[in-house]
Design an enzyme around this catalytic site. Structure first.
Site, PDB file in Angstrom:
ATOM      1  N   GLU A  46      15.295  -5.214  -1.354  1.00 19.31           N
ATOM      2  CA  GLU A  46      14.061  -4.842  -2.032  1.00 19.31           C
ATOM      3  C   GLU A  46      12.890  -5.673  -1.534  1.00 19.31           C
ATOM      4  O   GLU A  46      13.053  -6.843  -1.181  1.00 19.31           O
ATOM      5  CB  GLU A  46      14.160  -5.028  -3.557  1.00 19.31           C
ATOM      6  N   THR A  47      11.728  -5.023  -1.513  1.00 15.29           N
ATOM      7  CA  THR A  47      10.452  -5.710  -1.335  1.00 15.29           C
ATOM      8  C   THR A  47       9.611  -5.437  -2.567  1.00 15.29           C
ATOM      9  O   THR A  47       9.507  -4.294  -3.008  1.00 15.29           O
ATOM     10  CB  THR A  47       9.727  -5.231  -0.066  1.00 15.29           C
TER      11      THR A  47
END
Length: 273
Positions: A46-47
């Protein structure tokens, strides 16, 4: 635009779960397509993207999470990573309230590099094992539970810790077994080692074959194991190659998740934003 890589649910670099964190100085997000391109470029599970909100509202920052292929409703490790970046850069202190697709989530800084997140507890519903689940995992489930709308995983109890650690799933087959992913778990073989249960998380449907440490999964693991052990406060070890510890405390319809974080890369995004 600054982008940082933070290892979450660990107090040492190169373990735990790495997340990208982008602090935006605007009062709105760029297009979802652009955020997705950046997340694909970062190419971590995830970002997180966050921007400040006007004072006086129910939240302090807006927060969104993207895998390399899609936006998700809830992410624990990237929220922890974002709180860490806000505090270590001086952008925030004390408690921080995030407006997200899963409602307002609060984080609080603890001594050292630890942070506690206040997340909604997953509503677990037992269900029959989907066709092909045992074959895809390579192990026979003892119990299967749905984790609710914001998580969308199957929680699968297996025989023992060795079985969880030894899995080599068929990831293509697992994409047909749940809405988001599959969390496998078992009681710790030796609780004196500092954890009460072990888990692993597989999310091939959102571009992540195995997530190193999944904070959101512990909103389901906490009520599941608290009911078994008769204790509200537990510690989970996610048994991926990088490993990480998540301390959980069940408080009815909310679950507190506590972990450490450390920044390992601090760089500049030269294109896109």
């Amino acid at each position: 635009m600054r982008i940082r890589i933070v290892d979450a649910f660990t107090d040492r670099p190169f373990s735990g779960n790495p997340a990208g964190v982008v602090l935006l100085d605007s009062d709105a997000f760029p297009s979802a397509g652009l955020l997705q391109q950046v997340a694909a470029e970062v190419n971590l599970s995830e970002t997180a993207f966050t921007h400040p909100l006007a004072p006086g509202g129910e939240a302090d920052w807006a927060l969104r999470w993207f895998t390399p292929t899609t936006e998700v409703d809830l992410c624990g490790h990237a929220t922890l990573a974002t709180a860490h970046v806000l505090h270590t850069t001086g952008a925030a202190e004390g408690s921080v309230r995030f407006a997200t697709r899963s409602g307002v989530l609060t984080t609080a800084a603890r001594p050292g590099s630890a942070y506690t997140m206040d997340f909604p507890t997953s509503r677990l519903v037992p269900e029959p094992a989907p066709a092909g689940l045992a074959e895809a995992l390579g192990a026979e489930p003892l119990a299967v539970l749905d984790t609710g709308e914001h998580i969308g995983d199957l929680l699968v109890e297996l025989d023992d810790e060795a079985t969880v650690r030894g899995l080599t799933p068929d990831f293509e087959a697992l994409t047909r077994c749940s809405r988001r992913g599959v969390i496998v778990t078992a009681a710790a073989e030796d609780p004196t080692l500092g954890y009460d249960f072990v888990s692993r998380g597989f999310f091939p449907r959102v571009g992540i074959d195995e997530d190193p440490v999944t904070g959101s999964a512990h909103t389901a693991l906490a009520p599941f194991w608290s009911a078994r052990f008769g204790r509200d406060a537990l510690t989970g070890l996610q048994g991926s190659a990088r490993t990480g510890l998540v301390h959980t405390e069940l408080r009815g319809d909310r679950t507190l998740l506590t972990g450490n974080a450390v920044t390992v890369i601090d760089g500049e995004l030269l294109a896109g934003l």
